[in-house]
Scaffold this active site. Structure first.
Site, PDB file in Angstrom:
ATOM      1  N   ASP A 101       0.827  -1.202   0.000  1.00 17.58           N
ATOM      2  CA  ASP A 101       0.000   0.000   0.000  1.00 17.58           C
ATOM      3  C   ASP A 101       0.867   1.260   0.000  1.00 17.58           C
ATOM      4  OD1 ASP A 101      -2.748   1.047   0.377  1.00 17.58           O
ATOM      5  OD2 ASP A 101      -1.963   1.796   2.276  1.00 17.58           O
ATOM      6  N   GLU A 129       1.837  -0.308  -4.891  1.00 17.15           N
ATOM      7  CA  GLU A 129       0.883   0.701  -5.345  1.00 17.15           C
ATOM      8  C   GLU A 129       1.684   1.984  -5.553  1.00 17.15           C
ATOM      9  OE1 GLU A 129      -3.163   3.035  -3.886  1.00 17.15           O
ATOM     10  OE2 GLU A 129      -1.569   2.605  -2.479  1.00 17.15           O
TER      11      GLU A 129
END
Ligand code: GLC
Length: 525
Positions: free
Chosen positions: A211, A270
């Site tokens: 993330d 990401e």
């Protein structure tokens, strides 16, 4: 460096993103859970996917649906606890599917014991040094340390009350106030992440989606930002001091050393970074294996725009000799049928774009429900759950519209998603026509189309090879050829166009007299 030996499993894998709280509820509490995923593995197997990516299932107060982690080495009871994850992993592996998880290294939950300890201790303490605490500016430290805003809206700083009851320091949170940013200059932070990685990799997890992989490092002195860029997707992040700071690459190199001890595992970042050179730095041989390139997802349904996105994504990967990745949807963005105009046209375009994506060399990521052609759902104010709604002062509705639970079967909500009608987000009655059960029995459904496309992608030699070549095509269209031989034509124009010669493998809409209609794509061998 070219990969020595056979290509790794993930280099052409089809990943399927499961949003666990919206996939299937096995215990009737209105939230999807891991036993629900296990119960639907046969469905995923028949769909033809290679690997699952699970959004965060670690222990969390769920301020941001699990992206606020309070214990990174345990599974939240909402999802069935650790035993449920072990059951899922074992069953998926038995069916030949990999399981990857979300990892959240940029921040923790405010309920994490580290943050609670930081609150209970004093400025300058070791406990505070795990996060980014600063004194305020102006009289009595009344103003935040800098002008950064949160991606979810409002300031990126929150002021705490010190043990003596007085207003005290401020802490940084690029997202919700319940998600304090970690201080990656503190070696304890990596040491703990290493423990987390090994904990899951030892249990058989095949990798992680990382993330905010462009966010962990903060610039020295935390300089002000220019202009106010709230949403990650919309902002051109490349000159934004909150993200993509040089120090992040040393962090990825450290993380990679752990992955290297588990040679079959994969780290997928990401990475909301636009510039090709900048992007490529994240996928150098000693950093991430894969990085999400969001250019295709950001492209309009326009031939030139799509071609530009493909060329740039391939060029960015090529700089580092990395594998390109492709995605059109996830839990943060509007679903494609809605994004491409809604209604039947939006759906036709979504199917066409899926064919473009599946025709490209590299790893592909599908988001649960994409294979059903699910659109966004307009929810009433009182149904909204995304923290973006509150933090933006009710100016942005957030991401709930793309997170509606999956409709499995039956004629009324919640369509087999749960035994209770009281699901965490409501399913709309009109999804009766879109259930998995209905679509499985309809050869013309979006689901049948995806199954066919995925089968062709995995079984035909024309999908081999790492490069593509652009061929001439009519105005408003694009045509490329894989080095393995596949020709993909997309008609993003207004009128039907003649298809080039060759065996028609698949079309997203009806081909009449050798003509591909507007808003459609075709594969030829
Ligand atoms: C990532 C996630 C998003 C989450 C945010 C904060 O962008 O995809 O859903 O809200 O990080 O963790």
């Amino acid at each position: 460096m070219p990969h020595p030996g056979p290509a790794p499993w993930w280099s052409r894998a089809l990943f399927y993103q499961v949003y666990p709280r919206s996939f299937r509820d096995s215990n009737g509490d209105g939230f999807g859970d891991l036993d629900g995923v296990t119960a639907k593995l046969d469905y995923l197997k028949t769909l033809g996917i290679d690997a699952i990516w699970l959004n965060p299932v670690m222990v969390s107060p769920m301020a941001d649906n699990g992206y606020d982690v309070a214990d990174p080495r345990d599974v939240d009871p909402l999802f069935g606890g650790l035993a449920a994850l072990d059951r899922l992993t074992e069953a998926a592996h038995a069916l030949g599917m990999k399981v990857t998880m979300d990892l959240v290294p940029n921040h923790t939950s405010s309920q994490h014991p580290w943050f609670q300890a930081a609150l209970a201790s004093s400025p300058g303490s070791d406990q505070r040094e795990r996060y980014i605490f600063r004194d305020g500016t102006g009289p009595d430290g009344l103003h935040p340390p800098n002008n950064w805003v949160s991606i979810f809206g409002g300031p990126a700083w929150t002021r705490i009350v010190e043990a003596d009851g007085n207003p005290g320091q401020w802490y940084l949170h690029l997202f919700d106030a319940e998600q304090p940013d970690l201080n990656w200059d503190n070696p304890e932070v990596f040491d703990d992440l290493e423990k987390t990685l090994r904990f899951w990799l030892e249990r058989g997890i095949d990798g992680f989606r990382i993330d905010v992989a462009h966010g962990m490092a903060k610039p020295p002195g935390l300089p002000d930002m220019e202009g106010v860029k709230a949403e990650m997707l919309l902002a051109d992040m490349d000159d934004d001091p909150r993200f993509n700071n040089d120090g992040v690459h040393e962090i990825h190199r450290q993380i990679r050393t752990v992955f290297n001890d588990y040679p079959h595992s994969v780290a997928i970042g990401e990475v909301w970074v636009y510039d090709n050179e900048q992007f490529a730095r994240y996928v150098r041989p000693d950093e991430l294996h894969l990085g999400f390139n969001f250019r295709l997802l950001r492209a309009e349904f326009d031939a030139a725009d799509i071609r530009g996105a493909i060329e740039n994504s391939m060029a960015a990967a090529a700089i580092a000799d990395a594998t390109p990745t492709w995605t059109l949807a996830n839990h943060d963005v509007d679903r494609e049928p809605t994004r491409y105009g809604g209604g039947q046209v939006g759906l036709a375009r979504a199917r066409a774009m899926a064919m473009v994506m599946l025709a490209l060399p590299g790893a592909v990521f599908l988001y649960n429900g994409e294979e059903l052609g699910l659109p966004n759902v307009d929810l009433p104010d009182e149904a909204l759950r995304d923290p973006v709604w509150e933090r933006s002062g009710h100016t942005r509705r957030g991401r709930d519209a793309c997170r509606i639970p999956i409709p499995w079967d039956g004629d009324t909500p919640p369509f087999g998603f749960s035994d209770t009608p009281d699901t965490w987000l409501p399913l709309p009655p009109e999804w009766a026509a879109l259930t998995v059960e209905k679509q499985l029995h309809d050869a013309g459904s979006t689901l049948s189309f995806f199954r066919r496309a995925i089968e062709i992608r995995s079984s035909r030699g024309e999908f081999d090879g790492r490069s593509i070549e652009w061929l001439n095509s009519p105005t408003g269209c694009l045509t490329f050829q894989r080095s393995g031989g596949l020709v993909c034509v997309l008609n993003a124009g207004d009128t039907a166009v003649p298809l080039p010669g060759g065996e028609l493998l698949l079309a997203s809409d009806e081909v009449i007299d050798g003509h591909l209609p507007a808003n459609a794509a075709a594969w030829l061998a």
